[in-house]
Structure formats: C-alpha cells, structure tokens
Write a protein that holds these residues in place. Structure first.
Motif, short mmCIF file in Angstrom:
data_model
loop_
_atom_site.label_atom_id
_atom_site.label_comp_id
_atom_site.label_asym_id
_atom_site.label_seq_id
_atom_site.Cartn_x
_atom_site.Cartn_y
_atom_site.Cartn_z
N MET A 91 0.96 -1.22 -0.17
CA MET A 91 -0.03 -0.01 -0.02
C MET A 91 0.90 1.35 0.08
SD MET A 91 -1.65 -0.12 4.08
CE MET A 91 -1.08 -1.84 4.29
N ARG A 103 -4.89 -1.53 1.30
CA ARG A 103 -5.38 -1.16 2.37
C ARG A 103 -6.65 -1.44 2.86
NH1 ARG A 103 -3.15 4.48 5.29
NH2 ARG A 103 -4.55 4.43 7.00
N ILE A 154 4.26 -6.04 17.08
CA ILE A 154 3.53 -6.40 15.91
C ILE A 154 3.51 -7.98 15.65
CG2 ILE A 154 5.92 -5.97 14.63
CD1 ILE A 154 2.36 -4.87 13.40
N GLY A 246 6.26 -0.42 11.14
CA GLY A 246 6.00 0.02 12.38
C GLY A 246 7.17 -0.09 13.58
N THR A 249 10.33 3.21 13.58
CA THR A 249 9.50 4.34 13.83
C THR A 249 8.83 4.45 15.25
OG1 THR A 249 7.55 3.21 12.92
CG2 THR A 249 8.61 4.82 11.47
N LEU A 253 10.09 6.97 18.36
CA LEU A 253 9.07 7.66 19.18
C LEU A 253 9.26 7.23 20.55
CD1 LEU A 253 6.74 9.37 19.60
CD2 LEU A 253 5.06 7.80 19.01
N LEU A 285 6.25 13.89 18.79
CA LEU A 285 6.12 13.50 17.35
C LEU A 285 6.45 14.88 16.48
CD1 LEU A 285 2.92 11.35 17.73
CD2 LEU A 285 5.05 10.83 16.09
N PHE A 347 2.75 11.71 11.13
CA PHE A 347 2.32 10.39 10.27
C PHE A 347 1.83 10.45 8.84
CE2 PHE A 347 1.23 9.56 15.15
CZ PHE A 347 2.04 8.46 15.15
N HIS A 352 -2.14 8.16 2.23
CA HIS A 352 -1.27 6.96 3.11
C HIS A 352 -0.92 7.33 4.29
CE1 HIS A 352 -0.12 5.14 -0.84
NE2 HIS A 352 -0.03 6.44 -1.44
N TYR A 353 -1.71 8.37 5.02
CA TYR A 353 -1.63 8.56 6.37
C TYR A 353 -1.42 7.32 7.30
CZ TYR A 353 -2.71 10.33 11.04
OH TYR A 353 -2.52 10.55 12.41
C1 HEM Z 1 5.68 6.41 15.70
C2 HEM Z 1 5.54 5.50 14.94
C3 HEM Z 1 5.26 5.75 13.38
C4 HEM Z 1 5.56 6.82 12.81
C5 HEM Z 1 6.27 7.89 12.88
C6 HEM Z 1 4.94 6.68 11.21
C7 HEM Z 1 4.89 7.49 10.15
C8 HEM Z 1 4.52 7.12 9.03
C9 HEM Z 1 4.29 7.99 8.00
C10 HEM Z 1 4.90 9.28 7.82
C11 HEM Z 1 3.81 7.44 6.79
C12 HEM Z 1 3.41 7.75 5.68
C13 HEM Z 1 4.23 7.47 4.30
C14 HEM Z 1 3.86 7.95 3.07
O1 HEM Z 1 3.27 8.90 3.03
O2 HEM Z 1 4.73 7.49 2.20
C15 HEM Z 1 3.24 5.86 7.23
C16 HEM Z 1 2.76 5.03 6.68
C17 HEM Z 1 2.44 3.87 6.95
N1 HEM Z 1 2.52 3.24 8.45
FE1 HEM Z 1 3.53 4.32 9.82
N2 HEM Z 1 4.47 5.22 11.55
C18 HEM Z 1 4.51 4.82 12.91
C19 HEM Z 1 4.33 3.53 13.16
C20 HEM Z 1 3.57 2.65 12.35
C21 HEM Z 1 2.82 1.44 13.07
C22 HEM Z 1 3.23 0.81 14.28
C23 HEM Z 1 2.55 0.67 11.92
C24 HEM Z 1 2.02 -0.70 11.76
C25 HEM Z 1 1.98 -1.68 12.76
C26 HEM Z 1 2.65 1.47 10.75
C27 HEM Z 1 2.20 1.15 9.54
C28 HEM Z 1 2.22 2.16 8.29
C29 HEM Z 1 1.54 1.60 7.09
C30 HEM Z 1 1.27 0.34 6.76
C31 HEM Z 1 1.98 2.72 6.20
C32 HEM Z 1 1.49 2.98 4.81
C33 HEM Z 1 -0.24 3.43 4.80
C34 HEM Z 1 -0.41 3.53 3.41
O3 HEM Z 1 0.20 3.79 2.53
O4 HEM Z 1 -1.79 3.86 3.20
N3 HEM Z 1 3.08 2.80 11.25
N4 HEM Z 1 3.77 5.93 8.71
#
Ligand code: HEM
Length: 402
Positions: A91, A103, A154, A246, A249, A253, A285, A347, A352-353
């Motif tokens: 995704m 997604r 996870i 996850g 990242t 944090l 954050l 985030f 893609h949030y």
């Molecule tokens: C503090 C912790 C986290 C931060 C700062 C963070 C940050 C981000 C950011 C900035 C994106 C957007 C990427 C983009 O637009 O290209 C993203 C997407 C994503 N994050 Fe996180 N993330 C964190 C934790 C997690 C966790 C715990 C999981 C899952 C268990 C996760 C799963 C995902 C997934 C699957 C996407 C893709 C969503 C999409 O494309 O629709 N993230 N994350």
C-alpha cells in the motif's frame, strides 16, 4: 523518468546533514532552507527537497500529481522479495485505485476502537519488558526497551513468535538502510544487502501464509492468508510492510520521548499528570519526528511554490521541517507539551496517512505510563548521543532508574 538509482540516491543524506551534529540537530538547516530555498533541487542526490508546511502538506495530499509509486525503482523496501526482479506491491508504494484495495481489507483492524481490545495484552507485554529492566538499575533504553517493545507487539498482531525478533530487526535494518557514504560502491553494497534480506523475509512469510490458508485465527497473517482480495505476492508484501513500517518508527518515538522529557526537565510532570501524557507524545511527534522525510515522484509537470518541476522527478518532503514551520506553529523551536491544536505531519497526510498511527500512540501511551509508574526516578544520560542513520532517533540512550 528517473532511473532506479535516482530514487535510491534520494535516500542519501544531503550534504548539510552528513555530520553527527547536523543529524542530531537538523533544525537550523531546515529553518534556513524554509526561508531561502523552500523548494530546492539537490544535484548530488538528483532530488527536489521541499521544506515548508504548506508545500509538504500539498505534496502528500495531491496523490495524482505526486505519486507514491516507486515501482521500477527499488526505492520500495518491500520490492523483490521472491526474486531479484519480481516487484511486490504494498500500500505504501501504490496509487489509487490499487492503494484502496491493498489497504482497505485491513484498515478496520487498526482503528482505535478495534485496537482497544488489545490494550490489556499490550499492557501485559509492556510490563514483561519493564520487569526485565527492574533489577538492572541502569540500562540502555533503546536496546532493552524501545526496540523490543514494538517488535513484540507487531509479532503478536501478526501471530509470529517474538523470539525471532532479532532476525526481524536485522531484516528491517537492511531494508531501510542508507548507503554508508555517497559512493557508488556503498550504494551497490546497500542494494545487495537489501536484496538478500528481502528474499529471506519473503520466503519466511510465504511459508506462514501457506500454512494458514485454511486457518481461523484472528491474527493478521491469517487475515491475509484467507482473503480473496490479494494475490500471493501482495499478501507477502502486506506482512513485510507491517513488520517494517512500525518498528523502527515506534522505537524512535519512544526514545525521542525520553530524550525530550529529560532535555526539558519534565519527567516528573509527566509522571504526576501535571503534563498530559498524550499531548506530550503529540509534541514529541512534532518536535522530534521519527520520520523526517517522505518521497514522491511527480507524475506530471507541476509548479510547487514558485518552482517548476517536471514529470518523473523525485520529490523529498521534509516533514521534520514542516513540523517547525513558524507559519503554522507558534514558537515552533520550543517544546510545548500542552500545544493545541498540534497539526504535525509526523504520520504523513492524505491517503497514505500512517495505518499504524493509533497503534503507535497506544504503545507510546502505555509504555510511558508503565515506565513512569514503575520507577520513582528515571534519568537519561544525554551526553554523547549518537544519531541513527536511517530515520531520526538515537543509537542508544543510557538510563538510570530507581
Ligand atoms: C511513531 C511511529 C510511526 C510513525 C512516525 C509512522 C510514520 C508514518 C508515515 C509518515 C507514513 C506515511 C508514508 C508515506 O506517505 O509515504 C506512514 C505510513 C504507514 N505506516 Fe506508519 N508510522 C509509525 C508507526 C507505524 C506502525 C506501528 C505501523 C503498523 C503496525 C505502521 C504502518 C504503516 C503503514 C502500513 C503505512 C502505509 C499506509 C499507506 O500507504 O496507506 N506505522 N507511517
């Protein structure tokens, strides 16, 4: 169109952020760039860098113009799991309508309501890690707490044994690594190591998915194994992206939270509740965003700010710079735990949030609560900090507790 190597070289640090000090504190450079070159082409990395909140927000929201699709490149860490040429779609690197399909089938499981059912189990897992720390008095917060916690969580959600977490971490590190320097040799080495990790990880998940095809468990691997909506490759990609996105990242944090609280002298206020823990996490954050930059590729010619960018260019948006933009945040260089509203972009934004944002917030909330409840004193040693090279966090953070 950009070549594979261009997307990869965008992962290199810009010249201004090569040193340890600059990587720990890139904020002066951000401020300079926001006011003097807010949309800037970097020849070394063949990349456009974007610094202002308004522009970063726009790039992330306008998915038709700024594509997340790096296929054809190896910029997607989940690509090439099965062979050196096969591309796994996830995704994070697809555009609509595919993005919605990849997604959509899991979205519900990551909503705050659904996650609340997990809360007691997350508390239990957190307590087990805190128990292990208790006797030591002195420990490395990164190695002994902030790394194992998100991997354990996870692994629990995916339904895989947490004992293999060292292996998961090794894979994750290889997949998000940056080249050690800007030489061609370092770039090729990074790609080789990434390829090997992708392959092993792909094989690992392919086997588990097969075993659970007829399963009825409520873990996420079974969810993927039993859906008709994804191809086998997409299912493997799904498992990989969850393990990758996850971990580091959330590690950052947690680490950055302790770093900020110690630096600001507010550990006691967070413990006592004089400072709201959830709000303080939001400020961490914003102030020390675990992901400082996100990449897109232009799918058409576009004007950003006053700058023309052609189709097929790599655009690197600096979330860490947007999160300190004085146009949006009062007194942005000051850590204000009570800041509200706090519309940080840590985030991401738009389609893609971050899927895992509610989980990351819940983990951080439970972790800080448990740590500060268990220990009467928690002192982090902020001398001689070393930045990690992939995202924004610390290699280690020595803590003393009582
Ligand atoms: C503090 C912790 C986290 C931060 C700062 C963070 C940050 C981000 C950011 C900035 C994106 C957007 C990427 C983009 O637009 O290209 C993203 C997407 C994503 N994050 Fe996180 N993330 C964190 C934790 C997690 C966790 C715990 C999981 C899952 C268990 C996760 C799963 C995902 C997934 C699957 C996407 C893709 C969503 C999409 O494309 O629709 N993230 N994350």
């Amino acid at each position: 169109m950009q070549s594979t190597d261009s997307v990869d070289s965008a992962r290199q640090h810009p010249a201004a952020l090569q040193s340890r000090d600059a990587r720990l504190d890139p904020f002066e450079w951000y401020a300079e760039m926001r006011s003097e070159a807010s949309v800037h082409y970097d020849e070394d990395r063949d990349t456009w860098d974007v610094f202002r909140y308004e522009d970063v927000d726009r790039v992330l929201r306008e998915q038709e113009t700024f594509s997340a699709d790096r296929s054809g490149s190896s910029g997607d860490p989940s690509a090439d799991a099965e062979s050196d040429t096969a591309i796994l779609k996830t995704m994070i690197s697809t555009d609509p309508p595919e993005h919605e399909r990849l997604r959509g089938f899991v979205n519900e499981r990551f909503q705050p309501g659904a996650l609340n059912d997990y809360r007691p189990r997350l508390e239990e897992l957190t307590d087990e890690l805190v128990d292990d720390l208790e006797d030591t008095g002195q420990f490395d917060f990164v190695d002994e707490f902030a790394i194992p916690l998100p991997v354990t969580v996870i692994a629990e959600l995916l339904g895989i044994p947490a004992e293999r977490r060292d292996q998961f971490k090794e894979w994750s590190n290889a997949l998000i690594a940056r080249p050690e320097d800007n030489s061609e040799e370092a770039l090729q080495r990074m790609k080789r190591e990434r390829g090997a990790a992708q392959k092993e990880m792909g094989q690992y998940f392919a086997k588990l998915l097969k075993e659970r095809q007829a399963g009825d468990g409520d873990d996420l691997i079974t969810l993927a194994a039993t859906t008709d909506e994804l191809t086998t490759k997409e299912k493997i990609g799904f498992c990989m992206i969850l393990l990758l996105a996850g971990n580091i990242t959330t590690t950052n944090l947690l680490t950055n939270a302790i770093w900020c609280f110690q630096e600001q002298g507010i550990v006691e206020d967070v413990r006592s509740g004089d400072i709201d823990r959830k709000q303080a996490i939001e400020e961490v954050l914003r102030y020390r965003s675990p992901i400082q930059e996100i990449q897109r590729v232009t799918s058409e010619d576009v004007t950003l700010g006053e700058t023309q960018i052609e189709a097929g260019e790599v655009v690197n948006v600096w979330v860490g710079a947007a999160n300190r933009d004085p146009e949006v945040f009062d007194d942005p260089e000051t850590f204000r735990p009570e800041r509200t509203p706090n519309q940080h972009l840590a985030f991401g934004k738009g389609i893609h949030y971050c899927l895992g944002a509610p989980l990351a917030r819940l983990e951080a909330d439970i972790a800080l609560d448990r740590l500060l409840t268990r220990f009467d004193r928690l002192d982090a040693d902020l001398s001689d900090l070393q930045p990690i090279s992939s995202h924004y966090g610390l290699e280690s953070l020595r803590c003393q507790v009582q």
